[in-house]
Design an enzyme around this catalytic site. Structure first.
Site, PDB file in Angstrom:
ATOM      1  CD  GLU A   1      -3.188  -1.021   1.968  1.00 52.48           C
ATOM      2  OE1 GLU A   1      -3.095  -0.267   2.955  1.00 52.48           O
ATOM      3  OE2 GLU A   1      -4.184  -1.731   1.748  1.00 52.48           O
TER       4      GLU A   1
ATOM      5  CD  GLU B   1      -4.055  -5.668   2.719  1.00 56.30           C
ATOM      6  OE1 GLU B   1      -4.962  -4.903   3.120  1.00 56.30           O
ATOM      7  OE2 GLU B   1      -2.866  -5.538   3.044  1.00 56.30           O
TER       8      GLU B   1
END
Length: 418
Positions: A239, A350
């Site tokens: 991320e 995710e």
């Protein structure tokens, strides 16, 4: 987990033809308590994903039924069909799995990782058999749920004992390697995920913080260690956010080159974009264009896979129990079109939601779409199991009792493949 706050709400319009209402493609067309239209638009048919949710699937010709309500711990029979507008993909995605978290505990979104807060999912971590049994969980997921991939998050600081640019710490890497080897022993693919948000203690890699050389040193060592393991998958970074995407792409290029030059010449490598890897922003924020320029040393893009995340709650943060969207219209459909046009593939590493009916509905629909488009989507990895306990809002950790495990309702209803 994804901290993006750009909500993507599912558009659920109803078309009327004559006196009878018709549902749009991918819209809901049935299920317990459903009072809306049950007829699907031409070219699609109503397929049941679970007793509470049926969906208009393009190209589908039959209506399937679930063997049980989705809240139970046993296995659901889920519908699969082939879209007439995409290549045949009836076999579904190649990879399905779960994040086995714990070595990343203590990491925050500014890239600070407090190593004393690491809570490894290794049952015998301290010799007392009182830590979470991540390897046992993976064995259950493989044997009982048909899963084929696990993502193993870890903090950069943990691996080098807080020595930026230094060698892998022998004690730390030996502990983390126990989890990797446990994963490999099951025949699964194992993603080594550096969970630092493109940062080290607040500084952005290659953008005023750690240098690219310091970051590539880490990856050169990891690639050298696992060069002979064809099922180790290199997840460059978790991320990235608020980075200059073109500068970040140059960093990613240096990492890819370093991994390949270290002897890991053919393994999968994940390429993460900006904005918390949001699948919905991957094209619009420039990540797709910038990362498309990243290549192997020979100029090819073989096994360089775009790495995206997407949650299903109201603000896409992965912090709420309830889900509000299946992410198809706002993320996965436009991304699938772009991937096909550019002959590339992505993996969703995710995704998650609470163990509640709204998430079972939306997650099953999202997974169904990925399976329908497996020519461009390699798979999905749920968040999260490992060291998370039953109180965590997005827990996917199974409950163990002796030699048996019971899945959460979201896993058993949507993520499991058996």
């Amino acid at each position: 987990m994804n901290k993006s706050v750009a909500p993507l709400l599912l558009a659920a319009s109803i078309l009327y033809g004559g006196a009878a209402a018709q549902q749009t493609v991918w819209g809901q067309c049935g299920g317990i308590g459903w009072s809306g239209p049950t007829n699907c638009a031409p070219g699609s048919a109503c397929s049941t994903l679970n007793p509470y949710y049926a969906q208009c699937i393009p190209g589908a010709t039959t209506i399937t039924t679930s063997t049980r309500p989705p809240s139970g711990p046993t296995t659901t029979t889920r519908a699969t069909s082939t879209s007439s507008s995409t290549p045949p993909t009836s076999s579904g995605v190649r990879f399905a799995g779960v994040n086995i978290a714990g070595f990343d505990f203590g990491c925050t979104t500014d890239g600070t990782c407090v190593t004393s807060k690491v809570y490894p999912p290794l049952k015998n971590f301290t010799g007392s058999n009182n830590y979470p049994d991540g390897i046992g969980q993976m064995q259950h997921f493989v044997n009982d749920d048909g899963m084929t991939i696990f993502r193993l998050p870890v903090g950069w600081q943990y691996l080098v004992n807080n020595n930026l640019g230094g060698n892998l710490d022998s004690t730390s890497i030996s502990k983390y390697d126990q989890l990797v080897q446990g994963c490999l022993s099951l025949g699964a693919y194992c993603i080594v995920d550096i969970h630092n948000y493109a940062r080290w203690n607040g500084g952005i890699i290659g953008q005023g913080g750690p240098t690219n050389a310091q970051f590539t040193s880490l990856w050169s060592q990891l690639a050298s260690k696992y060069a002979s393991q064809s099922r180790v998958w290199f997840g460059i970074m978790n991320e990235p956010h608020d980075v200059n995407i073109n500068t970040w792409a140059a960093t990613v290029q240096e990492v890819v080159t370093a991994i390949r030059n270290a002897g890991a010449t053919s393994q999968f490598i994940s390429l993460p974009g900006n904005d918390w890897q949001s699948a919905g922003a991957f094209i619009s924020d420039g990540s797709a264009a910038a990362l498309s320029q990243v290549t192997n040393p020979d100029g090819s893009t073989t096994n360089l896979i775009f790495d995206v995340h997407k949650y299903l709650d109201s603000d896409n943060s992965g912090t709420h129990a309830e889900c509000t969207t299946n992410n198809i219209d706002g993320a996965f459909s436009p991304l699938a079109t772009w991937l096909r046009q550019n002959n590339r593939q992505a993996i969703l590493t995710e995704t998650g939601g609470g163990n509640v009916q709204s998430c079972i509905q939306d997650m099953c629909q999202q997974i169904q779409y990925l399976n329908q488009n497996s020519d461009v989507y390699l798979g999905y990895v749920g968040w999260g199991a490992g060291s998370f306990d039953s109180t965590y809002v997005l827990t996917e950790t199974p409950t163990g009792s002796g030699n048996s495990w019971t899945d959460t309702s979201l896993v058993s209803s949507c993520l499991a493949r058996k």
